[in-house]
Design a protein around this motif. Sequence first.
Motif, PDB file in Angstrom:
ATOM      1  N   VAL A  47       0.842  -1.206   0.000  1.00  0.00           N
ATOM      2  CA  VAL A  47       0.000   0.000   0.000  1.00  0.00           C
ATOM      3  C   VAL A  47       0.879   1.259   0.000  1.00  0.00           C
ATOM      4  CG1 VAL A  47      -1.698   1.307   1.335  1.00  0.00           C
ATOM      5  CG2 VAL A  47      -1.917  -1.163   1.127  1.00  0.00           C
ATOM      6  N   VAL A  48       1.903   1.237   0.836  1.00  0.00           N
ATOM      7  CA  VAL A  48       2.746   2.433   0.971  1.00  0.00           C
ATOM      8  C   VAL A  48       3.524   2.712  -0.321  1.00  0.00           C
ATOM      9  CG1 VAL A  48       4.798   3.288   2.154  1.00  0.00           C
ATOM     10  CG2 VAL A  48       2.904   2.415   3.454  1.00  0.00           C
ATOM     11  N   LEU A  49       3.909   1.647  -1.020  1.00  0.00           N
ATOM     12  CA  LEU A  49       4.663   1.867  -2.263  1.00  0.00           C
ATOM     13  C   LEU A  49       3.763   2.383  -3.393  1.00  0.00           C
ATOM     14  CD1 LEU A  49       7.137  -1.149  -2.226  1.00  0.00           C
ATOM     15  CD2 LEU A  49       7.675   1.255  -1.878  1.00  0.00           C
ATOM     16  N   LEU A  50       2.466   2.267  -3.193  1.00  0.00           N
ATOM     17  CA  LEU A  50       1.555   2.863  -4.180  1.00  0.00           C
ATOM     18  C   LEU A  50       1.341   4.356  -3.910  1.00  0.00           C
ATOM     19  CD1 LEU A  50      -1.216   0.126  -4.509  1.00  0.00           C
ATOM     20  CD2 LEU A  50       0.320   0.903  -6.316  1.00  0.00           C
ATOM     21  N   GLN A  51       1.746   4.781  -2.724  1.00  0.00           N
ATOM     22  CA  GLN A  51       1.485   6.154  -2.310  1.00  0.00           C
ATOM     23  C   GLN A  51       2.078   7.218  -3.264  1.00  0.00           C
ATOM     24  OE1 GLN A  51      -0.408   7.499  -0.375  1.00  0.00           O
ATOM     25  NE2 GLN A  51       0.402   9.341   0.585  1.00  0.00           N
ATOM     26  N   PRO A  52       3.321   7.076  -3.742  1.00  0.00           N
ATOM     27  CA  PRO A  52       3.839   8.099  -4.674  1.00  0.00           C
ATOM     28  C   PRO A  52       2.984   8.234  -5.937  1.00  0.00           C
ATOM     29  CG  PRO A  52       5.610   6.722  -3.879  1.00  0.00           C
ATOM     30  CD  PRO A  52       4.354   6.094  -3.404  1.00  0.00           C
ATOM     31  N   HIS A  53       2.462   7.096  -6.407  1.00  0.00           N
ATOM     32  CA  HIS A  53       1.567   7.164  -7.566  1.00  0.00           C
ATOM     33  C   HIS A  53       0.314   7.948  -7.205  1.00  0.00           C
ATOM     34  CE1 HIS A  53       3.999   4.198  -9.650  1.00  0.00           C
ATOM     35  NE2 HIS A  53       3.960   3.439  -8.585  1.00  0.00           N
ATOM     36  N   ALA A  54      -0.211   7.622  -6.009  1.00  0.00           N
ATOM     37  CA  ALA A  54      -1.445   8.287  -5.564  1.00  0.00           C
ATOM     38  C   ALA A  54      -1.213   9.796  -5.448  1.00  0.00           C
ATOM     39  CB  ALA A  54      -1.889   7.711  -4.230  1.00  0.00           C
ATOM     40  N   MET A 124       9.287  -6.169  -4.896  1.00  0.00           N
ATOM     41  CA  MET A 124       8.107  -5.370  -4.556  1.00  0.00           C
ATOM     42  C   MET A 124       8.327  -3.899  -4.942  1.00  0.00           C
ATOM     43  SD  MET A 124       6.283  -5.465  -0.954  1.00  0.00           S
ATOM     44  CE  MET A 124       4.594  -5.842  -1.006  1.00  0.00           C
ATOM     45  N   LEU A 125       9.503  -3.423  -4.577  1.00  0.00           N
ATOM     46  CA  LEU A 125       9.851  -2.034  -4.908  1.00  0.00           C
ATOM     47  C   LEU A 125       9.805  -1.832  -6.429  1.00  0.00           C
ATOM     48  CD1 LEU A 125      10.912   0.553  -3.513  1.00  0.00           C
ATOM     49  CD2 LEU A 125      13.209  -0.230  -3.997  1.00  0.00           C
ATOM     50  N   LEU A 126      10.338  -2.832  -7.125  1.00  0.00           N
ATOM     51  CA  LEU A 126      10.390  -2.743  -8.587  1.00  0.00           C
ATOM     52  C   LEU A 126       8.993  -2.766  -9.201  1.00  0.00           C
ATOM     53  CD1 LEU A 126      12.348  -2.854 -11.089  1.00  0.00           C
ATOM     54  CD2 LEU A 126      11.936  -5.297 -11.087  1.00  0.00           C
ATOM     55  N   MET A 127       8.216  -3.772  -8.777  1.00  0.00           N
ATOM     56  CA  MET A 127       6.947  -3.986  -9.458  1.00  0.00           C
ATOM     57  C   MET A 127       5.849  -3.006  -9.028  1.00  0.00           C
ATOM     58  SD  MET A 127       7.861  -6.182 -11.498  1.00  0.00           S
ATOM     59  CE  MET A 127       6.342  -6.482 -12.352  1.00  0.00           C
ATOM     60  N   VAL A 128       5.885  -2.581  -7.773  1.00  0.00           N
ATOM     61  CA  VAL A 128       4.809  -1.705  -7.298  1.00  0.00           C
ATOM     62  C   VAL A 128       5.152  -0.231  -7.512  1.00  0.00           C
ATOM     63  CG1 VAL A 128       3.354  -1.077  -5.324  1.00  0.00           C
ATOM     64  CG2 VAL A 128       4.157  -3.417  -5.582  1.00  0.00           C
ATOM     65  N   LEU A 129       6.412   0.122  -7.279  1.00  0.00           N
ATOM     66  CA  LEU A 129       6.769   1.540  -7.388  1.00  0.00           C
ATOM     67  C   LEU A 129       7.415   1.877  -8.734  1.00  0.00           C
ATOM     68  CD1 LEU A 129       7.078   4.367  -6.143  1.00  0.00           C
ATOM     69  CD2 LEU A 129       9.238   3.627  -5.161  1.00  0.00           C
ATOM     70  N   LEU A 130       8.482   1.172  -9.089  1.00  0.00           N
ATOM     71  CA  LEU A 130       9.323   1.668 -10.185  1.00  0.00           C
ATOM     72  C   LEU A 130       8.808   1.335 -11.582  1.00  0.00           C
ATOM     73  CD1 LEU A 130      12.779   1.001  -8.549  1.00  0.00           C
ATOM     74  CD2 LEU A 130      11.647   3.191  -8.869  1.00  0.00           C
ATOM     75  N   VAL A 131       8.307   0.130 -11.770  1.00  0.00           N
ATOM     76  CA  VAL A 131       7.838  -0.227 -13.128  1.00  0.00           C
ATOM     77  C   VAL A 131       6.631   0.620 -13.549  1.00  0.00           C
ATOM     78  CG1 VAL A 131       6.794  -2.083 -14.497  1.00  0.00           C
ATOM     79  CG2 VAL A 131       8.871  -2.518 -13.216  1.00  0.00           C
ATOM     80  N   PRO A 132       5.650   0.817 -12.664  1.00  0.00           N
ATOM     81  CA  PRO A 132       4.524   1.658 -13.107  1.00  0.00           C
ATOM     82  C   PRO A 132       4.823   3.160 -13.108  1.00  0.00           C
ATOM     83  CG  PRO A 132       3.895   0.238 -11.251  1.00  0.00           C
ATOM     84  CD  PRO A 132       5.369   0.236 -11.334  1.00  0.00           C
ATOM     85  N   LEU A 133       5.980   3.543 -12.542  1.00  0.00           N
ATOM     86  CA  LEU A 133       6.246   4.979 -12.411  1.00  0.00           C
ATOM     87  C   LEU A 133       6.263   5.724 -13.760  1.00  0.00           C
ATOM     88  CD1 LEU A 133       6.651   7.080 -10.219  1.00  0.00           C
ATOM     89  CD2 LEU A 133       9.105   6.725 -10.365  1.00  0.00           C
ATOM     90  N   PRO A 134       6.939   5.184 -14.792  1.00  0.00           N
ATOM     91  CA  PRO A 134       6.888   5.897 -16.086  1.00  0.00           C
ATOM     92  C   PRO A 134       5.452   6.065 -16.593  1.00  0.00           C
ATOM     93  CG  PRO A 134       8.543   4.171 -16.157  1.00  0.00           C
ATOM     94  CD  PRO A 134       7.791   3.990 -14.880  1.00  0.00           C
ATOM     95  N   VAL A 135       4.631   5.053 -16.321  1.00  0.00           N
ATOM     96  CA  VAL A 135       3.231   5.120 -16.777  1.00  0.00           C
ATOM     97  C   VAL A 135       2.497   6.237 -16.037  1.00  0.00           C
ATOM     98  CG1 VAL A 135       1.074   3.814 -16.973  1.00  0.00           C
ATOM     99  CG2 VAL A 135       3.256   2.670 -17.311  1.00  0.00           C
ATOM    100  N   THR A 136       2.688   6.286 -14.724  1.00  0.00           N
ATOM    101  CA  THR A 136       2.038   7.340 -13.926  1.00  0.00           C
ATOM    102  C   THR A 136       2.484   8.716 -14.400  1.00  0.00           C
ATOM    103  OG1 THR A 136       2.059   5.893 -12.002  1.00  0.00           O
ATOM    104  CG2 THR A 136       1.725   8.214 -11.577  1.00  0.00           C
ATOM    105  N   LEU A 137       3.786   8.861 -14.607  1.00  0.00           N
ATOM    106  CA  LEU A 137       4.313  10.181 -14.948  1.00  0.00           C
ATOM    107  C   LEU A 137       3.927  10.603 -16.366  1.00  0.00           C
ATOM    108  CD1 LEU A 137       7.868   9.996 -13.338  1.00  0.00           C
ATOM    109  CD2 LEU A 137       5.771  10.875 -12.369  1.00  0.00           C
ATOM    110  N   ARG A 138       3.767   9.645 -17.241  1.00  0.00           N
ATOM    111  CA  ARG A 138       3.460   9.997 -18.632  1.00  0.00           C
ATOM    112  C   ARG A 138       1.958  10.139 -18.882  1.00  0.00           C
ATOM    113  NH1 ARG A 138       2.086  11.576 -22.634  1.00  0.00           N
ATOM    114  NH2 ARG A 138       2.749  11.239 -24.771  1.00  0.00           N
TER     115      ARG A 138
END
Lengths: 216, 290
Positions: A47-54, A124-138
Amino acid sequence: MRDLLRRDLKLHKVAFVLPAVVALLGGLAAFWTGEPPIVFLVLSLGVVLLQPHALHLREEHHGTLRELHVLPVTPRQIVGLRVVEGLLGALGVALLHGMLALVLQGPGVFQGLGQLVSPGWLWMLLMVLLVPLPVTLRWGGRGWMGLILGAFALGGGLTMLGQFEGALPFRTALFRALLWTMDYTTAHPWQHTLALLALMAACLPLSEAALRRRSL
Amino acid sequence: MTHLLDLRGLTKRFPAFTLGPLDFAVPAGSITGLVGANGAGKSTLMKLLLGLLPADGGAVTLFGRTYTGAEPELKARMGFVLDPPGPPRHLTPLELGTLVKPFYPRWDAARFRSLGQRFELPMKTTFQKLSQGERMKTLLALALSHDAELLLLDEPTSGLDPLARRDVLDLLLEVVQDEGRAVLFSTHIVSDLERVTDQVAFLKDGRMILAGAKDDLLDAWRLVKGGPELLDSPAAARAAGGRRCEGRVELLCPAEDARALATPEAVLSERPTLEDLAFFHGRPLETLPC
């Protein structure tokens, strides 16, 4: 970075409450249920690693994303901000759970340090935070809709794959390569960790490039 | 002459609209007005200049440098006012000042306070409770408090009452008293341009149809008024636009053509206003209403 973090804390106080509550409840649940604390730690970290996306989506929703971009900061710093927010959140949750476990259940509840240095955390860090990060930012919210639909489609596709066994010409070669890689890396912890770190490192410039392509 | 902003072939393509290619410069010590109808591309241009949209072609040079590798430094030297949604709405002007202050090395808290007083801003009222005019003044105060050398203002006078508008325009004139600074602002209110601008650029359907020093532009054109016989002149074919109304014809012509047209007694040739230029330029004779 400190100023960006302060800005986010000031702007999104409310958004920090939910993950904090989840982390706290997770820590307490380990005591109430008697399950190993690691189980709830994993859930809370997710949950917490989804927070930056949120936070990023919240900026988008409230129209403050543009204000963030016109500040004298680089896209790299904004990517760094999201990663640091994820890492700080994860650290906070780990400490909270650790302290709760110590106070409520006494020392020794984490069975050895092995649990805490598992490559699973990196996954977990990779799959929850970092991999979706480009998608969130773009693509922001639209990107997440795409990710969720994509995950469903992938799940559905994998479920149905059994019915078409042998029908896909690439299946053997591709799957064998994938399986071999997974076997190899899990059997060789150093290579596994290095591969994970390389993947994580690759996500950062990708996120920066994604953010530069964002239209606001 | 030093240019604080220089556009070379700047282009942005959307599925149904293309902005540019734009070639344009804003010299130091000047106020440049950007005029155009809704959808002409003014806000898109502002966003391109602030790096909020990636350009598809051309280059933006700010203070002689491109954004690459110098983004924070260049942005710190710029002030901006953008169209809504604007800054976080649950914060007060005072809190907004505190929020952005750490990002600007030359933030002047005293100037922010004095601008707040000058604009009579309720500094402890949340942004969402401010009137449209107060919001605009808050954005202007934020833009002017970090000693920005280049101000990019998208419709800064929209929603302001005439007194406040005049105050804002006077403030822009004060800003460019310092020869090292410049202002680029877009507006629908052409009278604002008449009052303060040195340069004007007209955007239409994403293209810059006219640009240059205000007086040069006004001197280069004439609004010729007369009877329908005006249209018989070969010079009328070279008119940039015009209209026919109740037997009278008005044509926007290059000044040299106006001399050729102004021979009959009934013809009146006058220097156009910026509003005339914006209204007539590029509009074929039959498309404008009386």
